[in-house]
Enzyme design. Sequence first.
Site, PDB file in Angstrom:
ATOM      1  N   ASP A 167     -14.645 -11.700  10.902  1.00  0.00           N
ATOM      2  CA  ASP A 167     -14.621 -12.404  12.112  1.00  0.00           C
ATOM      3  C   ASP A 167     -16.347 -12.945  12.153  1.00  0.00           C
ATOM      4  OD1 ASP A 167     -14.497 -14.377  14.318  1.00  0.00           O
ATOM      5  OD2 ASP A 167     -14.315 -12.549  15.942  1.00  0.00           O
ATOM      6  N   ASN A 172     -21.307 -12.246  16.979  1.00  0.00           N
ATOM      7  CA  ASN A 172     -20.933 -10.858  16.507  1.00  0.00           C
ATOM      8  C   ASN A 172     -22.126 -10.518  15.580  1.00  0.00           C
ATOM      9  OD1 ASN A 172     -18.448 -10.934  17.781  1.00  0.00           O
ATOM     10  ND2 ASN A 172     -17.490 -11.568  15.923  1.00  0.00           N
ATOM     11  N   ASP A 185     -17.778  -6.064  16.638  1.00  0.00           N
ATOM     12  CA  ASP A 185     -16.535  -6.791  16.508  1.00  0.00           C
ATOM     13  C   ASP A 185     -15.830  -6.841  15.097  1.00  0.00           C
ATOM     14  OD1 ASP A 185     -16.397  -6.653  19.432  1.00  0.00           O
ATOM     15  OD2 ASP A 185     -16.864  -8.886  19.439  1.00  0.00           O
TER      16      ASP A 185
END
Length: 243
Positions: A167, A172, A185
């Site tokens: 992701d 992030n 994350d």
Amino acid sequence: MRKTLITYDTSQLPISLQSYMNDAPIYDSSSSENARTLFIDGAPSLFLKISAKGTLEREYRMTEFLHAHQMAPRVIKYISDDTHDYLLTAAVQGADGVDRHHINDPEQLAAAFGRHLRRLHELPLTGCPYPGRSAEIRQEAIDSGIPASLLEEPNYVPIDNVIIHGDYCLPNVIMENYHLRGFIDSGYGGIGDRNYDIYWGLWTLKYNLDTEQYHDIFMEAYGKDDVNMDGVHYFSQLVDWTE
């Protein structure tokens, strides 16, 4: 990273987590409908992510793996009870990629974003808890309803040979003056195909900067010769069906 001061009843948490609160100010820092993230402004500062039972184990294991390579926060505690998972981590010094201190210089941001992804993809594979991510991503797309025949990209076959974030978006990546401080994350990560992360990197630059003009800077910083646009297209099809 959004932080909103809240009043939070810590008695609803498992007893082993309550001692970490220490009457510290608590902020809601959630960015997803699927999990609640609390910032505990104590000494030390911590993040507590709370989600449905069975949903944070992968993030816990990938965070520990990346922390061993100094690329993720330290895991303080991971708990799973009858209804919820709880992941408590140390706060990483710095700010995410959409913080104004970073996003106000989009050229430098795009270059740093490419360099940091390259560092991730150069990690050794040994010890990564989740191999075979491309097959998992493909199966997720099929489970969501995409006909398997549509995934037969004639010009591309995925190769799982790097550690991917899964992701790879600007929120992030935690940086301090564009220097990497850690990835967060990472629950969709594992050993996968680099072009999956490249796809998400291009997507987030367009979404968060509202333009594609920084794509080339990102890919040059990463190493454009190693980017396969057939692979980026392949994974864009899968994402289109699973989002």
